[in-house]
Write an enzyme that holds these catalytic residues in place. Structure first.
Site, PDB file in Angstrom:
ATOM      1  N   LYS A  29       0.842  -1.209   0.000  1.00 53.90           N
ATOM      2  CA  LYS A  29       0.000   0.000   0.000  1.00 53.90           C
ATOM      3  C   LYS A  29       0.875   1.257   0.000  1.00 53.90           C
ATOM      4  O   LYS A  29       0.620   2.208  -0.746  1.00 53.90           O
ATOM      5  CB  LYS A  29      -0.938  -0.002   1.216  1.00 53.90           C
ATOM      6  CG  LYS A  29      -2.081  -1.008   1.071  1.00 53.90           C
ATOM      7  CD  LYS A  29      -2.861  -1.191   2.360  1.00 53.90           C
ATOM      8  CE  LYS A  29      -3.899  -2.309   2.179  1.00 53.90           C
ATOM      9  NZ  LYS A  29      -4.606  -2.677   3.405  1.00 53.90           N
ATOM     10  N   GLN A  77      -4.569  -1.146   9.723  1.00 51.77           N
ATOM     11  CA  GLN A  77      -4.478  -2.475   9.105  1.00 51.77           C
ATOM     12  C   GLN A  77      -5.076  -3.551  10.019  1.00 51.77           C
ATOM     13  O   GLN A  77      -4.738  -3.624  11.202  1.00 51.77           O
ATOM     14  CB  GLN A  77      -3.005  -2.790   8.788  1.00 51.77           C
ATOM     15  CG  GLN A  77      -2.803  -4.097   8.078  1.00 51.77           C
ATOM     16  CD  GLN A  77      -3.399  -4.116   6.667  1.00 51.77           C
ATOM     17  OE1 GLN A  77      -3.318  -3.152   5.909  1.00 51.77           O
ATOM     18  NE2 GLN A  77      -4.031  -5.223   6.320  1.00 51.77           N
ATOM     19  N   ASP A 106     -11.211   3.220   4.055  1.00 49.69           N
ATOM     20  CA  ASP A 106     -11.576   1.800   3.994  1.00 49.69           C
ATOM     21  C   ASP A 106     -13.097   1.631   3.893  1.00 49.69           C
ATOM     22  O   ASP A 106     -13.580   0.549   3.577  1.00 49.69           O
ATOM     23  CB  ASP A 106     -11.086   1.072   5.267  1.00 49.69           C
ATOM     24  CG  ASP A 106      -9.815   0.272   5.019  1.00 49.69           C
ATOM     25  OD1 ASP A 106      -9.544  -0.069   3.850  1.00 49.69           O
ATOM     26  OD2 ASP A 106      -9.109  -0.024   6.003  1.00 49.69           O
TER      27      ASP A 106
END
Ligand code: NAP
Length: 311
Positions: free
Chosen positions: A54, A98, A124
């Site tokens: 990422k 994460q 997200d």
């Protein structure tokens, strides 16, 4: 017959090439690049790889991407403080924590983190406000993996409207939001899970079958209608030889990779399904690259919206 490959890396490149100039334009106008703050707790090897990818993709696309690491022993309060700092930061438009979090943080840790992230920085798409917007078909920041699957289908010219779609898996981050996105595109959607009876029978009615459960090789030929489109979201790292030998024939490329590395990332879909499906997304190289491309897109969108419009 061998299924058409749904090339996620290629579609992700298309998205990146569209997002790149918009990121450059934002940077020129705002005097700063869109910023993404990532928090990684602990040292889970798979998470390390995801976060590295990422960061690399974000930097390659011209975003500012910062990583804050917390030790596996960190308390939930420390993580919530890190999120609060990013919530207040003017340089960060997107925040990503994460998953998974260390189990010691408690069963509701993820929910508390997702609830705390400012909805307008929730790249997200997990905050309840953004989930609500998704259900109402007006999400500015849709969850990355589900929206990546939609991009993969649409850009590969797989018809969704009117199709019978079966999603295996009902998690908040993949299965449920994906089912809703398919519904908004006029598919007739069935969601299957660990309590579904005759799952193979339900799956075999699908024109579009998506598996997101994390069980290597679970979806076998009997789950698939001949000619169906199959999207494999599952990603499981395996290091036991027996599973590799069950899935891949001697002399195959995947076995060679296993012999070299001692481990392999595999999907939920058994390789034999390629003989019966009309189209199939591979693992790796299918949905994974799209998840990252959609993260870049969401970070740009968050920056533009925070700047008061198209930025
Ligand atoms: P999760 O939260 O663990 O959810 C798994 C889901 O699968 C649950 O709904 C569970 O059913 C269902 N399930 C498990 N075993 C099953 C079985 N034997 N039969 C039927 N259903 C079963 O997982 P997730 O976060 O959604 O992730 C799913 C997979 O996608 C994982 O392999 C993950 O690594 C992968 N993933 C990939 C990407 C990507 O970028 N490619 C992104 C995110 C996730 P119940 O609800 O009944 O327990």
């Amino acid at each position: 017959m061998s299924a058409r490959v749904l090339d996620g890396a290629d579609v992700a490149n298309q998205i990146r090439s569209e997002v790149g100039p918009a990121i450059a334009a934002f940077t020129a106008r705002a005097g700063r690049p869109p910023g993404l703050g990532i928090v990684l707790v602990g040292d889970d090897p798979a998470s390390e790889i995801y976060v590295r990818n990422k960061l690399k993709s974000a930097a390659g696309a011209g975003l500012r991407a910062d990583l804050e690491r917390l030790p596996a022993t960190a308390r939930l309060a420390e993580l919530l403080e890190a999120v609060e700092r990013l919530n207040r930061s003017d340089a960060h438009d997107g925040i990503l924590v994460q998953s998974p979090l260390p189990p010691a943080m408690g069963v509701d840790a993820e929910r508390r983190v997702f609830d705390l992230i400012r909805p307008d920085k929730d790249v997200d798409g997990f905050h309840p406000t953004n989930v609500g917007h998704l259900v109402q078909n007006r999400a500015p920041l849709p969850a990355c993996t589900p929206s990546g699957v939609i991009e993969l289908l649409e850009r590969s010219h797989v018809p969704i409207a009117g199709a019978r779609a079966v999603v295996i898996g009902r998690s908040d981050i993949v299965g449920k939001p994906l089912a809703i996105l398919l519904l908004h595109r006029h598919a007739t959607v069935t969601i299957c899970h660990s309590r579904t009876t005759d799952l193979a029978g339900a799956a075999a009615g699908a024109d579009i079958l998506v598996s997101a459960i994390g069980r290597p090789g679970f979806v076998t030929r009997s789950f698939v209608k001949p000619g169906a489109t199959v999207v494999d979201v599952g990603m499981t790292q395996i290091d036991d030889r027996a599973t590799v030998e069950r899935l891949f024939p001697p002399g195959s490329k995947r076995r060679e990779v296993f012999e070299r590395r001692g481990a392999l990332v595999v999907g939920d879909v058994h390789p034999d399904v390629a003989e019966i499906a009309g189209a199939l997304s591979p693992v790796p190289g299918g949905v994974g690259p799209l998840t990252i491309a959609m993260l870049l897109k969401n970070t740009l969108t968050a920056a533009q919206l925070r700047a008061g419009g198209t930025g």
